[in-house]
Design a protein around this motif. Sequence first.
Motif, PDB file in Angstrom:
ATOM      1  N   PRO A   1       0.837  -1.207   0.000  1.00  0.00           N
ATOM      2  CA  PRO A   1       0.000   0.000   0.000  1.00  0.00           C
ATOM      3  C   PRO A   1       0.868   1.252   0.000  1.00  0.00           C
ATOM      4  O   PRO A   1       1.939   1.277   0.618  1.00  0.00           O
ATOM      5  CB  PRO A   1      -0.794  -0.109   1.310  1.00  0.00           C
ATOM      6  N   GLY A   2       0.422   2.275  -0.687  1.00  0.00           N
ATOM      7  CA  GLY A   2       1.166   3.536  -0.763  1.00  0.00           C
ATOM      8  C   GLY A   2       0.352   4.663  -0.147  1.00  0.00           C
ATOM      9  O   GLY A   2      -0.363   4.456   0.843  1.00  0.00           O
ATOM     10  N   ASN A   3       0.447   5.828  -0.777  1.00  0.00           N
ATOM     11  CA  ASN A   3      -0.359   6.940  -0.264  1.00  0.00           C
ATOM     12  C   ASN A   3      -1.436   7.334  -1.280  1.00  0.00           C
ATOM     13  O   ASN A   3      -1.230   7.276  -2.489  1.00  0.00           O
ATOM     14  CB  ASN A   3       0.500   8.132   0.147  1.00  0.00           C
ATOM     15  N   ALA A   4      -2.603   7.665  -0.734  1.00  0.00           N
ATOM     16  CA  ALA A   4      -3.749   7.980  -1.584  1.00  0.00           C
ATOM     17  C   ALA A   4      -4.334   9.318  -1.187  1.00  0.00           C
ATOM     18  O   ALA A   4      -4.352   9.676  -0.008  1.00  0.00           O
ATOM     19  CB  ALA A   4      -4.815   6.894  -1.442  1.00  0.00           C
ATOM     20  N   ILE A   5      -4.831  10.039  -2.204  1.00  0.00           N
ATOM     21  CA  ILE A   5      -5.623  11.247  -1.958  1.00  0.00           C
ATOM     22  C   ILE A   5      -7.060  10.903  -2.304  1.00  0.00           C
ATOM     23  O   ILE A   5      -7.329  10.320  -3.367  1.00  0.00           O
ATOM     24  CB  ILE A   5      -5.135  12.412  -2.842  1.00  0.00           C
TER      25      ILE A   5
ATOM     26  N   ALA B   1      -9.189  12.755  12.387  1.00  0.00           N
ATOM     27  CA  ALA B   1      -9.377  14.144  11.957  1.00  0.00           C
ATOM     28  C   ALA B   1      -8.151  14.638  11.186  1.00  0.00           C
ATOM     29  O   ALA B   1      -8.272  15.412  10.227  1.00  0.00           O
ATOM     30  CB  ALA B   1      -9.651  15.023  13.170  1.00  0.00           C
ATOM     31  N   ALA B   2      -6.956  14.157  11.591  1.00  0.00           N
ATOM     32  CA  ALA B   2      -5.730  14.636  10.944  1.00  0.00           C
ATOM     33  C   ALA B   2      -5.648  14.212   9.479  1.00  0.00           C
ATOM     34  O   ALA B   2      -4.871  14.780   8.704  1.00  0.00           O
ATOM     35  CB  ALA B   2      -4.522  14.111  11.708  1.00  0.00           C
ATOM     36  N   ALA B   3      -6.443  13.207   9.103  1.00  0.00           N
ATOM     37  CA  ALA B   3      -6.386  12.734   7.709  1.00  0.00           C
ATOM     38  C   ALA B   3      -7.326  13.523   6.793  1.00  0.00           C
ATOM     39  O   ALA B   3      -7.380  13.285   5.594  1.00  0.00           O
ATOM     40  CB  ALA B   3      -6.753  11.240   7.655  1.00  0.00           C
ATOM     41  N   ILE B   4      -8.085  14.471   7.388  1.00  0.00           N
ATOM     42  CA  ILE B   4      -9.058  15.211   6.572  1.00  0.00           C
ATOM     43  C   ILE B   4      -8.670  16.680   6.536  1.00  0.00           C
ATOM     44  O   ILE B   4      -8.496  17.318   7.578  1.00  0.00           O
ATOM     45  CB  ILE B   4     -10.489  15.068   7.145  1.00  0.00           C
ATOM     46  N   ARG B   5      -8.526  17.200   5.330  1.00  0.00           N
ATOM     47  CA  ARG B   5      -8.208  18.618   5.177  1.00  0.00           C
ATOM     48  C   ARG B   5      -9.436  19.310   4.588  1.00  0.00           C
ATOM     49  O   ARG B   5      -9.848  18.994   3.473  1.00  0.00           O
ATOM     50  CB  ARG B   5      -7.010  18.751   4.240  1.00  0.00           C
ATOM     51  N   THR B   6     -10.041  20.202   5.350  1.00  0.00           N
ATOM     52  CA  THR B   6     -11.233  20.911   4.867  1.00  0.00           C
ATOM     53  C   THR B   6     -10.818  22.242   4.239  1.00  0.00           C
ATOM     54  O   THR B   6      -9.657  22.650   4.355  1.00  0.00           O
ATOM     55  CB  THR B   6     -12.227  21.161   6.017  1.00  0.00           C
ATOM     56  N   GLY B   7     -11.760  22.884   3.570  1.00  0.00           N
ATOM     57  CA  GLY B   7     -11.432  24.126   2.867  1.00  0.00           C
ATOM     58  C   GLY B   7     -10.447  23.876   1.747  1.00  0.00           C
ATOM     59  O   GLY B   7      -9.692  24.773   1.352  1.00  0.00           O
ATOM     60  N   ALA B   8     -10.419  22.652   1.229  1.00  0.00           N
ATOM     61  CA  ALA B   8      -9.432  22.253   0.213  1.00  0.00           C
ATOM     62  C   ALA B   8     -10.156  21.863  -1.072  1.00  0.00           C
ATOM     63  O   ALA B   8     -10.526  20.701  -1.257  1.00  0.00           O
ATOM     64  CB  ALA B   8      -8.587  21.094   0.746  1.00  0.00           C
ATOM     65  N   ALA B   9     -10.363  22.843  -1.928  1.00  0.00           N
ATOM     66  CA  ALA B   9     -11.090  22.582  -3.182  1.00  0.00           C
ATOM     67  C   ALA B   9     -10.110  22.186  -4.280  1.00  0.00           C
ATOM     68  O   ALA B   9      -9.212  22.966  -4.635  1.00  0.00           O
ATOM     69  CB  ALA B   9     -11.871  23.817  -3.599  1.00  0.00           C
ATOM     70  N   VAL B  10     -10.264  20.989  -4.801  1.00  0.00           N
ATOM     71  CA  VAL B  10      -9.381  20.516  -5.873  1.00  0.00           C
ATOM     72  C   VAL B  10      -9.824  21.160  -7.184  1.00  0.00           C
ATOM     73  O   VAL B  10     -10.994  21.102  -7.559  1.00  0.00           O
ATOM     74  CB  VAL B  10      -9.423  18.975  -5.948  1.00  0.00           C
ATOM     75  N   THR B  11      -8.841  21.764  -7.867  1.00  0.00           N
ATOM     76  CA  THR B  11      -9.179  22.493  -9.101  1.00  0.00           C
ATOM     77  C   THR B  11      -8.682  21.767 -10.351  1.00  0.00           C
ATOM     78  O   THR B  11      -9.141  22.056 -11.449  1.00  0.00           O
ATOM     79  CB  THR B  11      -8.582  23.908  -9.053  1.00  0.00           C
TER      80      THR B  11
ATOM     81  N   ALA C   1      -1.605  13.490  -9.572  1.00  0.00           N
ATOM     82  CA  ALA C   1      -1.480  14.693  -8.732  1.00  0.00           C
ATOM     83  C   ALA C   1      -2.760  15.503  -8.847  1.00  0.00           C
ATOM     84  O   ALA C   1      -3.458  15.432  -9.853  1.00  0.00           O
ATOM     85  CB  ALA C   1      -0.286  15.529  -9.184  1.00  0.00           C
ATOM     86  N   VAL C   2      -3.052  16.230  -7.777  1.00  0.00           N
ATOM     87  CA  VAL C   2      -4.196  17.136  -7.827  1.00  0.00           C
ATOM     88  C   VAL C   2      -3.689  18.536  -7.519  1.00  0.00           C
ATOM     89  O   VAL C   2      -2.704  18.697  -6.795  1.00  0.00           O
ATOM     90  CB  VAL C   2      -5.295  16.754  -6.795  1.00  0.00           C
ATOM     91  N   SER C   3      -4.334  19.544  -8.083  1.00  0.00           N
ATOM     92  CA  SER C   3      -3.965  20.903  -7.691  1.00  0.00           C
ATOM     93  C   SER C   3      -5.092  21.566  -6.938  1.00  0.00           C
ATOM     94  O   SER C   3      -6.274  21.313  -7.211  1.00  0.00           O
ATOM     95  CB  SER C   3      -3.519  21.738  -8.886  1.00  0.00           C
ATOM     96  N   LEU C   4      -4.674  22.371  -5.983  1.00  0.00           N
ATOM     97  CA  LEU C   4      -5.595  23.207  -5.218  1.00  0.00           C
ATOM     98  C   LEU C   4      -5.091  24.621  -5.462  1.00  0.00           C
ATOM     99  O   LEU C   4      -4.204  25.083  -4.750  1.00  0.00           O
ATOM    100  CB  LEU C   4      -5.541  22.886  -3.723  1.00  0.00           C
ATOM    101  N   GLY C   5      -5.565  25.254  -6.502  1.00  0.00           N
ATOM    102  CA  GLY C   5      -4.972  26.525  -6.905  1.00  0.00           C
ATOM    103  C   GLY C   5      -3.525  26.281  -7.310  1.00  0.00           C
ATOM    104  O   GLY C   5      -3.255  25.427  -8.158  1.00  0.00           O
ATOM    105  N   ASP C   6      -2.592  26.967  -6.639  1.00  0.00           N
ATOM    106  CA  ASP C   6      -1.163  26.838  -6.995  1.00  0.00           C
ATOM    107  C   ASP C   6      -0.497  25.632  -6.343  1.00  0.00           C
ATOM    108  O   ASP C   6       0.615  25.250  -6.707  1.00  0.00           O
ATOM    109  CB  ASP C   6      -0.400  28.096  -6.535  1.00  0.00           C
ATOM    110  N   GLU C   7      -1.144  25.067  -5.386  1.00  0.00           N
ATOM    111  CA  GLU C   7      -0.533  23.948  -4.654  1.00  0.00           C
ATOM    112  C   GLU C   7      -0.785  22.624  -5.397  1.00  0.00           C
ATOM    113  O   GLU C   7      -1.898  22.367  -5.864  1.00  0.00           O
ATOM    114  CB  GLU C   7      -1.166  23.876  -3.256  1.00  0.00           C
ATOM    115  N   VAL C   8       0.273  21.794  -5.492  1.00  0.00           N
ATOM    116  CA  VAL C   8       0.109  20.497  -6.162  1.00  0.00           C
ATOM    117  C   VAL C   8       0.460  19.392  -5.177  1.00  0.00           C
ATOM    118  O   VAL C   8       1.487  19.449  -4.502  1.00  0.00           O
ATOM    119  CB  VAL C   8       1.019  20.406  -7.412  1.00  0.00           C
TER     120      VAL C   8
END
Length: 385
Positions: free
Chosen positions: A3-7, A114-124, A134-141
């Motif tokens: 298993p690896g990491n998942a978004i 709770a630490a595994a959930i990031r709110t206010g994070a809209a994937v664009t 990869a996903v971007s959230l504005g400028d963040e990838v």
Amino acid sequence: MTPGNAIVVGAGIGGLAAAIALRRTGWDVTVLERRAEAGEIGAGMSQGPNALRALDALGVGDRAREVGTPFYGTANLREPSGRDLNRAESGQSLPLLGFHRADLHRLLLDAVPAAAIRTGAAVTGYQTAPSGAAVSLGDEVLEADLVVAADGVHSTARRTLWPDAPDPAFWHYTVWRGVADLDLDPAAGGMTLAKDRYFLIMPLPEARVYWALGARAETAGERSADEAAEVRRRTAGWHDPIPALLDATPPDRVLHHDIADLDHAPLPTYVHGSVALLGDAAHPMSPDLGQGAGQALEDAVVLAAALAGAPDVSTALARYDAERRPRTQWIAHAAHRKGTGYISGSAARQRMLVWSTRMLSARTLASLTAKGLARVWDWEPPRLT
Ligand SMILES: Cc1cc2nc3c(=O)[nH]c(=O)nc-3n(C[C@H](O)[C@H](O)[C@H](O)COP(=O)(O)OP(=O)(O)OC[C@H]3O[C@@H](n4cnc5c(N)ncnc54)[C@H](O)[C@@H]3O)c2cc1C
């Protein structure tokens, strides 16, 4: 595979179920939710035996049974006058549980740290990446080995990665929903059927009752300044306890949504590289079989099991797609057909329904319902080891 990491994009019922299933099989999961809080709206829903087995596989089935109530659905059918078309024999409900959506959502939320959930994070946006996706959230990838897009009926993932896929379509079906503060016996639940509309009553624990009015609508997006008054107008003269339910519902909490699905253009695949669509993002469906969230729960369990049993992400996602697409698209089609009947507006159909329902004993009707839904309800989850 290791298993690896998942978004996981979206902290609705589908996204949270995916997070739980993946964590149970060893994945490191981050859930991205665009809303400021990972909560659910005030309405109800039913879950069938298949969904309860999926909840068992996620380790929350017992808790779900505690917060659910037997739901009668089509076992208790009435006409707007209140005349019974069918009344469940000896109070026997269908094998369904009714839930306040917030209760079902909460028990899934409680099973994810709770630490595994990031709110206010809209994937664009969505891209491929050396690791997988990869996903971007504005400028963040953010990169991951796997991305699960559980971002609902108006999925950004589907629009971005399936640019040729049409959007879910309105098919003249609209639904008002509310939760009344009223104490009603579960056996008072059921459905009231008219020519082009129905009213559903689902008593819930803690003196609450979920109700829904489904109706034919000519135009999408038609809204009234006073939705509660609109529901009253469309059910004027209908039997008790419908007026009492509407009186006991705070008017500002009446929800109104048009129904949209992809029955006109089911997706050719639920997978794009290392991105998997899940839940309404993959198969938005009409509510008429009570299966939208149930299928999202099944998706989550099957996805995690496929990953656990495959040598790599791409083999696992191919298995996930092969297993989930035919089933979910068949169920979405069956739900669409059922909904079409409910809002048809055909007086002849209504007369036939009334006649045939009254001809059958409650036992025969219950057994026909169970036979008709066997392929949906009989689903068994794979083992999540
Ligand atoms: C009237 C009605 C009655 C229904 N009754 C039933 C029923 O009885 N039984 C049943 O099983 N199903 C029922 N359903 C269907 C059920 O509600 C859905 O199938 C289920 O909620 C889908 O869950 P989901 O997690 O896929 O999507 P959603 O619940 O829509 O969750 C998507 C999540 O993704 C988030 N999101 C969206 N875009 C982004 C983004 N770009 N970035 C980050 N986050 C994002 C959203 O904020 C949301 O939290 C009903 C539906 C309706 C309309």
